[in-house]
Design an enzyme around this catalytic site. Structure first.
Site, PDB file in Angstrom:
ATOM      1  N   LYS A 232      43.124  28.875  18.513  1.00  0.00           N
ATOM      2  CA  LYS A 232      42.752  27.962  17.701  1.00  0.00           C
ATOM      3  C   LYS A 232      41.293  27.651  18.016  1.00  0.00           C
ATOM      4  CE  LYS A 232      44.253  26.314  14.262  1.00  0.00           C
ATOM      5  NZ  LYS A 232      44.186  26.776  12.957  1.00  0.00           N
TER       6      LYS A 232
ATOM      7  N   GLY B 260      51.304  27.554   2.587  1.00  0.00           N
ATOM      8  CA  GLY B 260      51.798  26.929   3.845  1.00  0.00           C
ATOM      9  C   GLY B 260      51.847  25.329   3.510  1.00  0.00           C
ATOM     10  N   MET B 261      52.638  24.750   4.466  1.00  0.00           N
ATOM     11  CA  MET B 261      52.947  23.190   4.316  1.00  0.00           C
ATOM     12  C   MET B 261      51.734  22.280   3.871  1.00  0.00           C
ATOM     13  SD  MET B 261      54.903  20.878   7.243  1.00  0.00           S
ATOM     14  CE  MET B 261      53.688  21.232   8.442  1.00  0.00           C
TER      15      MET B 261
ATOM     16  N   TRP C 153      50.465  17.266  14.743  1.00  0.00           N
ATOM     17  CA  TRP C 153      52.038  16.782  14.463  1.00  0.00           C
ATOM     18  C   TRP C 153      52.242  16.766  12.954  1.00  0.00           C
ATOM     19  CZ3 TRP C 153      54.367  12.932  18.324  1.00  0.00           C
ATOM     20  CH2 TRP C 153      54.427  13.629  19.689  1.00  0.00           C
TER      21      TRP C 153
ATOM     22  N   ASP D 106      44.372  37.682   2.558  1.00  0.00           N
ATOM     23  CA  ASP D 106      44.655  37.885   4.094  1.00  0.00           C
ATOM     24  C   ASP D 106      43.198  37.445   4.643  1.00  0.00           C
ATOM     25  OD1 ASP D 106      44.841  38.511   6.662  1.00  0.00           O
ATOM     26  OD2 ASP D 106      46.180  40.392   6.243  1.00  0.00           O
ATOM     27  N   ILE D 107      43.312  36.473   5.458  1.00  0.00           N
ATOM     28  CA  ILE D 107      42.096  36.095   6.181  1.00  0.00           C
ATOM     29  C   ILE D 107      41.485  36.930   7.382  1.00  0.00           C
ATOM     30  CG2 ILE D 107      42.365  33.390   5.641  1.00  0.00           C
ATOM     31  CD1 ILE D 107      43.284  33.031   8.471  1.00  0.00           C
TER      32      ILE D 107
ATOM     33  N   ALA E  94      46.928  30.046   9.033  1.00  0.00           N
ATOM     34  CA  ALA E  94      46.663  30.201  10.678  1.00  0.00           C
ATOM     35  C   ALA E  94      48.236  30.789  11.052  1.00  0.00           C
ATOM     36  CB  ALA E  94      46.815  28.847  11.041  1.00  0.00           C
TER      37      ALA E  94
ATOM     38  N   TYR F 257      48.336  29.543  21.625  1.00  0.00           N
ATOM     39  CA  TYR F 257      47.948  28.863  20.216  1.00  0.00           C
ATOM     40  C   TYR F 257      46.881  28.260  20.234  1.00  0.00           C
ATOM     41  CZ  TYR F 257      48.377  25.622  16.202  1.00  0.00           C
ATOM     42  OH  TYR F 257      48.347  25.013  15.155  1.00  0.00           O
TER      43      TYR F 257
HETATM   44  N1  LIG Z   1      52.072  22.072  11.696  1.00  0.00           N
HETATM   45  C1  LIG Z   1      51.374  21.492  12.805  1.00  0.00           C
HETATM   46  O1  LIG Z   1      51.950  20.566  13.241  1.00  0.00           O
HETATM   47  C2  LIG Z   1      49.696  21.495  12.844  1.00  0.00           C
HETATM   48  C3  LIG Z   1      49.275  20.541  13.718  1.00  0.00           C
HETATM   49  C4  LIG Z   1      47.879  20.748  14.046  1.00  0.00           C
HETATM   50  C5  LIG Z   1      47.124  21.573  13.393  1.00  0.00           C
HETATM   51  N2  LIG Z   1      47.826  22.622  12.367  1.00  0.00           N
HETATM   52  C6  LIG Z   1      47.098  23.159  11.787  1.00  0.00           C
HETATM   53  O2  LIG Z   1      46.888  23.090  10.340  1.00  0.00           O
HETATM   54  C7  LIG Z   1      46.737  24.091   9.416  1.00  0.00           C
HETATM   55  C8  LIG Z   1      47.834  24.331   8.215  1.00  0.00           C
HETATM   56  O3  LIG Z   1      49.011  24.787   8.994  1.00  0.00           O
HETATM   57  P1  LIG Z   1      50.672  24.263   8.420  1.00  0.00           P
HETATM   58  O4  LIG Z   1      51.249  23.332   9.221  1.00  0.00           O
HETATM   59  O5  LIG Z   1      50.559  24.164   6.974  1.00  0.00           O
HETATM   60  O6  LIG Z   1      51.237  25.565   8.680  1.00  0.00           O
HETATM   61  P2  LIG Z   1      52.085  26.706   8.049  1.00  0.00           P
HETATM   62  O7  LIG Z   1      53.055  26.172   7.066  1.00  0.00           O
HETATM   63  O8  LIG Z   1      52.590  27.676   8.877  1.00  0.00           O
HETATM   64  O9  LIG Z   1      50.848  27.297   7.092  1.00  0.00           O
HETATM   65  C9  LIG Z   1      50.123  28.188   7.462  1.00  0.00           C
HETATM   66  C10 LIG Z   1      49.706  29.376   6.205  1.00  0.00           C
HETATM   67  O10 LIG Z   1      48.889  30.260   6.849  1.00  0.00           O
HETATM   68  C11 LIG Z   1      49.527  31.491   6.423  1.00  0.00           C
HETATM   69  N3  LIG Z   1      48.937  32.607   7.007  1.00  0.00           N
HETATM   70  C12 LIG Z   1      49.502  33.105   8.154  1.00  0.00           C
HETATM   71  N4  LIG Z   1      48.523  34.424   8.589  1.00  0.00           N
HETATM   72  C13 LIG Z   1      47.742  34.510   7.326  1.00  0.00           C
HETATM   73  C14 LIG Z   1      46.629  35.382   6.917  1.00  0.00           C
HETATM   74  N5  LIG Z   1      46.540  36.640   7.818  1.00  0.00           N
HETATM   75  N6  LIG Z   1      46.023  35.233   5.898  1.00  0.00           N
HETATM   76  C15 LIG Z   1      46.148  34.243   5.172  1.00  0.00           C
HETATM   77  N7  LIG Z   1      47.086  33.426   5.396  1.00  0.00           N
HETATM   78  C16 LIG Z   1      47.727  33.556   6.424  1.00  0.00           C
HETATM   79  C17 LIG Z   1      50.918  31.552   6.552  1.00  0.00           C
HETATM   80  O11 LIG Z   1      51.376  32.270   5.510  1.00  0.00           O
HETATM   81  P3  LIG Z   1      52.978  32.790   5.878  1.00  0.00           P
HETATM   82  O12 LIG Z   1      53.901  31.747   5.888  1.00  0.00           O
HETATM   83  O13 LIG Z   1      53.371  33.691   4.594  1.00  0.00           O
HETATM   84  O14 LIG Z   1      52.767  33.860   7.104  1.00  0.00           O
HETATM   85  C18 LIG Z   1      51.317  30.028   6.109  1.00  0.00           C
HETATM   86  O15 LIG Z   1      51.421  30.052   4.678  1.00  0.00           O
HETATM   87  C19 LIG Z   1      46.696  25.093  10.422  1.00  0.00           C
HETATM   88  O16 LIG Z   1      45.294  25.632  10.532  1.00  0.00           O
HETATM   89  C20 LIG Z   1      47.124  24.726  11.847  1.00  0.00           C
HETATM   90  O17 LIG Z   1      46.941  25.308  12.883  1.00  0.00           O
HETATM   91  C21 LIG Z   1      49.147  22.298  12.181  1.00  0.00           C
END
Ligand SMILES: NC(=O)c1ccc[n+]([C@@H]2O[C@H](COP(=O)([O-])OP(=O)(O)OC[C@H]3O[C@@H](n4cnc5c(N)ncnc54)[C@H](OP(=O)(O)O)[C@@H]3O)[C@@H](O)[C@H]2O)c1
Length: 289
Positions: free
Chosen positions: A128, A10-11, A149, A35-36, A59, A124
């Site tokens: 969480k 992920g990002m 964000w 897979d978590i 997530a 969501y």
């Molecule tokens: N993006 C935001 O603005 C934001 C803001 C606040 C908090 N967060 C938190 O920051 C964390 C990282 O998010 P991110 O922004 O990097 O989002 P992201 O790019 O969507 O990364 C999440 C990763 O989790 C993977 N994933 C989904 N289901 C899974 C599973 N069952 N087992 C293992 N991995 C799984 C996804 O894989 P696939 O893509 O292959 O499904 C993706 O690579 C998350 O906890 C998120 O809730 C994000």
């Protein structure tokens, strides 16, 4: 230290693996590798590695899909968080779990600190929050890091959408909501603070974001200015003019009070984050110099 990063495709996960690689023995596992939501599979993979820290970046992050598919949201964000924590406990590892400002309602008149009452306004956020509680129950050595964000070079994000829209429609201009306020947080800066947390002995709840706050509209304006496109017009609109399946908190800015108390609140401003992001895109040849 031996560190496993879950959700490493992920990002945030991708930038975190890069950031930790200089200092630790890091293994990043993507969803297809780990897979978590599958505790047995996690244990089979992680137990032999003698891992000291597990960081869970995995997530279900598509906020509107979570609203439409709550079973998916809870399976990944609550059950998956629990399984990652249970795996860490079983392996004798620490867990650092990433969570969100969306656990708050967003109607407070000041930034939220770690001990403020939660009150998610969408599926969501609720899933969480359930994940946070599960993590603290399942693992004795757990930290939860709420952030906000997020954006970085890899994956989908608000700045990416703005840059794409600006490139596609330079004449017509953009419309961006001006009534949602928060702290845009650059994944590289968050990854650096997560790296610090790995060395810090006190487990617990931490807020980590870039400093300062702004509206999404101000964020977009700053981004296009930094990217050398200040002439593209961005009209401020209300959230009600851009209806989405999931409600968003109006102002869920995080106060990094635990970091303040630890003497470690040195996060750069959100504007510095935007500048660093644009510089990274330029260095990668993704934006003209
Ligand atoms: N993006 C935001 O603005 C934001 C803001 C606040 C908090 N967060 C938190 O920051 C964390 C990282 O998010 P991110 O922004 O990097 O989002 P992201 O790019 O969507 O990364 C999440 C990763 O989790 C993977 N994933 C989904 N289901 C899974 C599973 N069952 N087992 C293992 N991995 C799984 C996804 O894989 P696939 O893509 O292959 O499904 C993706 O690579 C998350 O906890 C998120 O809730 C994000």
């Amino acid at each position: 230290m031996r560190v496993v990063v879950l959700g490493a495709g992920g990002m945030l996960g991708r930038d975190l693996v890069t950031c930790l690689a200089d200092r630790h023995e890091v293994l990043g596992l993507t969803r297809s590798e780990a897979d978590i939501t599958d505790l047995g599979g996690l244990l089979r993979l992680i137990e032999p590695l003698r891992t000291e820290v597990i960081v869970n970046c995995g997530a279900a992050t598509d906020v509107d899909r979570c609203e439409r598919e709550p079973d998916w949201a809870y399976r990944v964000n609550a059950w998956g968080a629990w399984a990652a924590a249970a795996a860490a406990e079983q392996c004798g590892a620490r867990l650092v779990h990433v969570s969100t400002d969306f656990v708050f309602s967003g109607d407070a008149d000041r930034p939220y600190h770690e001990w403020d009452t939660t009150g998610p306004v969408n599926v969501y956020g609720a899933s969480k929050l359930a994940g946070e509680l599960a993590v603290f129950r399942a693992c004795r050595r757990a930290s939860v890091v709420r952030t906000q964000w997020l954006y970085g070079r890899h994956g989908r994000s608000f700045p990416r959408a703005i840059l794409n829209a600006a490139a596609k429609r330079p004449e017509t201009g953009l419309k961006v909501v001006a009534d949602q306020v928060g702290s845009p947080t650059y994944t590289v800066h968050l990854a650096e603070k997560l790296a610090w947390l790995l060395e810090w002995p006190a487990d617990g709840l931490y807020h980590v974001s870039n400093a300062g706050e702004c509206s999404r509209h101000a964020w977009a304006c700053r981004l296009l200015q930094a990217a050398g496109m200040p002439e593209i017009s961005i009209a401020p609109i209300a959230s009600s003019d851009w209806p989405l399946p999931a409600r968003r908190p109006a102002r869920s800015t995080l106060r990094r009070y635990a970091l303040e108390l630890a003497g470690a609140d040195d996060l750069l401003s959100w504007e510095a984050g935007v500048d660093a992001f644009v510089a990274e895109l330029r260095a990668a040849g993704e934006l003209p110099g």
